[in-house]
Design a protein around this motif. Structure first.
Motif, PDB file in Angstrom:
ATOM      1  N   GLU A  74      98.785 -48.317 -14.317  1.00  0.00           N
ATOM      2  CA  GLU A  74      97.364 -47.998 -14.284  1.00  0.00           C
ATOM      3  C   GLU A  74      96.682 -48.666 -15.472  1.00  0.00           C
ATOM      4  O   GLU A  74      97.052 -48.413 -16.617  1.00  0.00           O
ATOM      5  CB  GLU A  74      97.158 -46.472 -14.353  1.00  0.00           C
ATOM      6  CG  GLU A  74      97.782 -45.700 -13.196  1.00  0.00           C
ATOM      7  CD  GLU A  74      97.143 -46.054 -11.858  1.00  0.00           C
ATOM      8  OE1 GLU A  74      95.921 -46.342 -11.850  1.00  0.00           O
ATOM      9  OE2 GLU A  74      97.854 -46.066 -10.844  1.00  0.00           O
ATOM     10  N   LEU A  75      95.703 -49.507 -15.211  1.00  0.00           N
ATOM     11  CA  LEU A  75      95.077 -50.283 -16.284  1.00  0.00           C
ATOM     12  C   LEU A  75      93.577 -50.012 -16.406  1.00  0.00           C
ATOM     13  O   LEU A  75      92.840 -50.795 -17.007  1.00  0.00           O
ATOM     14  CB  LEU A  75      95.324 -51.783 -16.049  1.00  0.00           C
ATOM     15  CG  LEU A  75      96.804 -52.190 -16.109  1.00  0.00           C
ATOM     16  CD1 LEU A  75      97.000 -53.611 -15.605  1.00  0.00           C
ATOM     17  CD2 LEU A  75      97.352 -52.057 -17.519  1.00  0.00           C
ATOM     18  N   GLY A  76      93.146 -48.869 -15.861  1.00  0.00           N
ATOM     19  CA  GLY A  76      91.735 -48.512 -15.930  1.00  0.00           C
ATOM     20  C   GLY A  76      91.234 -48.345 -17.352  1.00  0.00           C
ATOM     21  O   GLY A  76      90.116 -48.769 -17.685  1.00  0.00           O
ATOM     22  N   THR A  77      92.056 -47.740 -18.218  1.00  0.00           N
ATOM     23  CA  THR A  77      91.644 -47.528 -19.617  1.00  0.00           C
ATOM     24  C   THR A  77      91.437 -48.865 -20.318  1.00  0.00           C
ATOM     25  O   THR A  77      90.450 -49.069 -21.040  1.00  0.00           O
ATOM     26  CB  THR A  77      92.722 -46.713 -20.371  1.00  0.00           C
ATOM     27  OG1 THR A  77      92.911 -45.470 -19.694  1.00  0.00           O
ATOM     28  CG2 THR A  77      92.307 -46.460 -21.802  1.00  0.00           C
ATOM     29  N   GLN A  78      92.372 -49.799 -20.103  1.00  0.00           N
ATOM     30  CA  GLN A  78      92.248 -51.124 -20.729  1.00  0.00           C
ATOM     31  C   GLN A  78      91.010 -51.858 -20.210  1.00  0.00           C
ATOM     32  O   GLN A  78      90.305 -52.521 -20.974  1.00  0.00           O
ATOM     33  CB  GLN A  78      93.508 -51.957 -20.449  1.00  0.00           C
ATOM     34  CG  GLN A  78      94.725 -51.506 -21.228  1.00  0.00           C
ATOM     35  CD  GLN A  78      95.599 -50.520 -20.470  1.00  0.00           C
ATOM     36  OE1 GLN A  78      95.106 -49.767 -19.630  1.00  0.00           O
ATOM     37  NE2 GLN A  78      96.878 -50.502 -20.778  1.00  0.00           N
ATOM     38  N   ALA A  79      90.711 -51.700 -18.911  1.00  0.00           N
ATOM     39  CA  ALA A  79      89.534 -52.360 -18.334  1.00  0.00           C
ATOM     40  C   ALA A  79      88.246 -51.826 -18.952  1.00  0.00           C
ATOM     41  O   ALA A  79      87.329 -52.594 -19.265  1.00  0.00           O
ATOM     42  CB  ALA A  79      89.517 -52.156 -16.822  1.00  0.00           C
ATOM     43  N   LEU A  80      88.186 -50.510 -19.180  1.00  0.00           N
ATOM     44  CA  LEU A  80      86.986 -49.915 -19.797  1.00  0.00           C
ATOM     45  C   LEU A  80      86.818 -50.379 -21.245  1.00  0.00           C
ATOM     46  O   LEU A  80      85.696 -50.640 -21.696  1.00  0.00           O
ATOM     47  CB  LEU A  80      87.065 -48.388 -19.735  1.00  0.00           C
ATOM     48  CG  LEU A  80      86.750 -47.771 -18.363  1.00  0.00           C
ATOM     49  CD1 LEU A  80      87.039 -46.279 -18.381  1.00  0.00           C
ATOM     50  CD2 LEU A  80      85.290 -48.025 -17.981  1.00  0.00           C
ATOM     51  N   LYS A  81      87.933 -50.487 -21.966  1.00  0.00           N
ATOM     52  CA  LYS A  81      87.861 -50.988 -23.345  1.00  0.00           C
ATOM     53  C   LYS A  81      87.286 -52.395 -23.375  1.00  0.00           C
ATOM     54  O   LYS A  81      86.469 -52.743 -24.241  1.00  0.00           O
ATOM     55  CB  LYS A  81      89.251 -50.976 -23.992  1.00  0.00           C
ATOM     56  CG  LYS A  81      89.744 -49.592 -24.401  1.00  0.00           C
ATOM     57  CD  LYS A  81      91.123 -49.703 -25.037  1.00  0.00           C
ATOM     58  CE  LYS A  81      91.652 -48.320 -25.423  1.00  0.00           C
ATOM     59  NZ  LYS A  81      93.036 -48.394 -25.962  1.00  0.00           N
ATOM     60  N   MET A  82      87.710 -53.205 -22.426  1.00  0.00           N
ATOM     61  CA  MET A  82      87.205 -54.574 -22.357  1.00  0.00           C
ATOM     62  C   MET A  82      85.708 -54.582 -22.062  1.00  0.00           C
ATOM     63  O   MET A  82      84.930 -55.298 -22.704  1.00  0.00           O
ATOM     64  CB  MET A  82      87.950 -55.365 -21.275  1.00  0.00           C
ATOM     65  CG  MET A  82      89.325 -55.810 -21.678  1.00  0.00           C
ATOM     66  SD  MET A  82      89.285 -56.956 -23.096  1.00  0.00           S
ATOM     67  CE  MET A  82      91.007 -57.378 -23.203  1.00  0.00           C
ATOM     68  N   LYS A  83      85.305 -53.775 -21.099  1.00  0.00           N
ATOM     69  CA  LYS A  83      83.882 -53.730 -20.743  1.00  0.00           C
ATOM     70  C   LYS A  83      83.035 -53.268 -21.925  1.00  0.00           C
ATOM     71  O   LYS A  83      81.990 -53.854 -22.238  1.00  0.00           O
ATOM     72  CB  LYS A  83      83.662 -52.811 -19.544  1.00  0.00           C
ATOM     73  CG  LYS A  83      82.212 -52.782 -19.082  1.00  0.00           C
ATOM     74  CD  LYS A  83      82.006 -51.904 -17.865  1.00  0.00           C
ATOM     75  CE  LYS A  83      80.542 -51.954 -17.429  1.00  0.00           C
ATOM     76  NZ  LYS A  83      80.279 -51.097 -16.255  1.00  0.00           N
ATOM     77  N   GLU A  84      83.509 -52.223 -22.600  1.00  0.00           N
ATOM     78  CA  GLU A  84      82.749 -51.670 -23.732  1.00  0.00           C
ATOM     79  C   GLU A  84      82.654 -52.647 -24.906  1.00  0.00           C
ATOM     80  O   GLU A  84      81.724 -52.577 -25.706  1.00  0.00           O
ATOM     81  CB  GLU A  84      83.403 -50.359 -24.193  1.00  0.00           C
ATOM     82  CG  GLU A  84      83.200 -49.214 -23.202  1.00  0.00           C
ATOM     83  CD  GLU A  84      84.127 -48.040 -23.459  1.00  0.00           C
ATOM     84  OE1 GLU A  84      84.894 -48.091 -24.458  1.00  0.00           O
ATOM     85  OE2 GLU A  84      84.108 -47.084 -22.660  1.00  0.00           O
TER      86      GLU A  84
END
Length: 253
Positions: free
Chosen positions: A123-133
């Protein structure tokens, strides 16, 4: 390799940094020709020259490549804010060192995110949000195909589509388009070998797919395997008759 060292002439296409690291001393001790080992070049680069005289490595160095890709991010897309996504081991960490080296040489571009993943992560949702932020305009990927695709999918779910610059480990377009479809469109990547559409690659692909139709759609891997064998055969031809390891190594050099 311990069991094989006295009965095998050469080893071709060994895969994996851990495997290479575990056997590097045995290869040197046995004088075993090692052709196209696929793994971190630093396994061999840190050794004395006499211990690697039978090793024929073609992989780019992760740090050198990342340094180059930072320059390309600015040159190709005028990127000012770059994010880094990497595997939490030597592969990702050495690439990050190279990226920082590239940033120091490339005015006007900064690193706004350093995000790592574990090989076991699914699950890479957390990493994706960090990138977006982070506000990164482009992401530098040092990952497996699976994890790179996972991150890009998760970023797309939250409406975030930065430019992608990827390590040569994601060079197989067929695999990446199979995993991502249009989400891979426009991605930048480099390659250490010819790609489909180039005569040298197409010749290998035609032969391999004809022999094994199941390999269609895995063209990049076909070319890698074919290239490994082609260079071995060229070395054997140049070594000539009355073959010995020494003659083969001299021919390969």
């Amino acid at each position: 390799i311990t069991e094989m060292k006295d009965s095998v002439f050469a080893v071709v296409g060994t895969v994996g940094t851990a495997v290479l690291n575990a056997n590097k001393d045995l290869v040197a001790e046995a004088g075993l020709p090692l052709i196209y080992p696929l793994g971190n070049v630093q396994v061999f680069a840190k050794q004395p020259r006499e211990k690697i005289r039978t090793v024929f490595q073609v992989y780019p160095d992760y740090a050198d490549e990342a340094e180059f890709l930072v320059g390309q991010a600015q040159k190709q897309e005028q990127v000012k804010k770059l994010g880094f996504f990497g595997q939490n081991d030597d592969y990702g960490k050495q690439a990050l060192e190279g990226a920082k080296r590239g940033l120091a040489k490339t005015p006007g571009i900064s690193l706004v995110a350093e995000v790592f993943y574990e090989v076991t992560d699914r699950e890479l949702g957390t990493q994706a949000l960090k990138m977006k932020e982070s506000g990164a305009e482009a992401i530098l990927l040092y990952s497996t195909a699976t994890h790179g695709a996972g991150l890009i999918k998760e970023m797309a779910k939250v409406g975030y589509r930065p430019k992608i610059f990827a390590s040569f480990t994601l060079y197989d377009r067929d695999t990446m388009f199979r995993l991502l479809g249009d989400l891979w469109e426009g991605a930048y990547f480099d390659s250490a070998i010819a790609l489909r559409g180039e005569p040298a690659a197409d010749r290998i692909i035609d032969i391999i797919v004809k022999n094994d139709p199941k390999l269609k759609g895995r063209e990049g891997f076909c070319v890698q395997g074919g290239a490994d064998v082609l260079i071995l055969v060229e070395g054997l031809k140049r070594a000539g008759r009355d073959l010995t390891r020494e003659k083969f190594v001299a021919a390969m050099q």
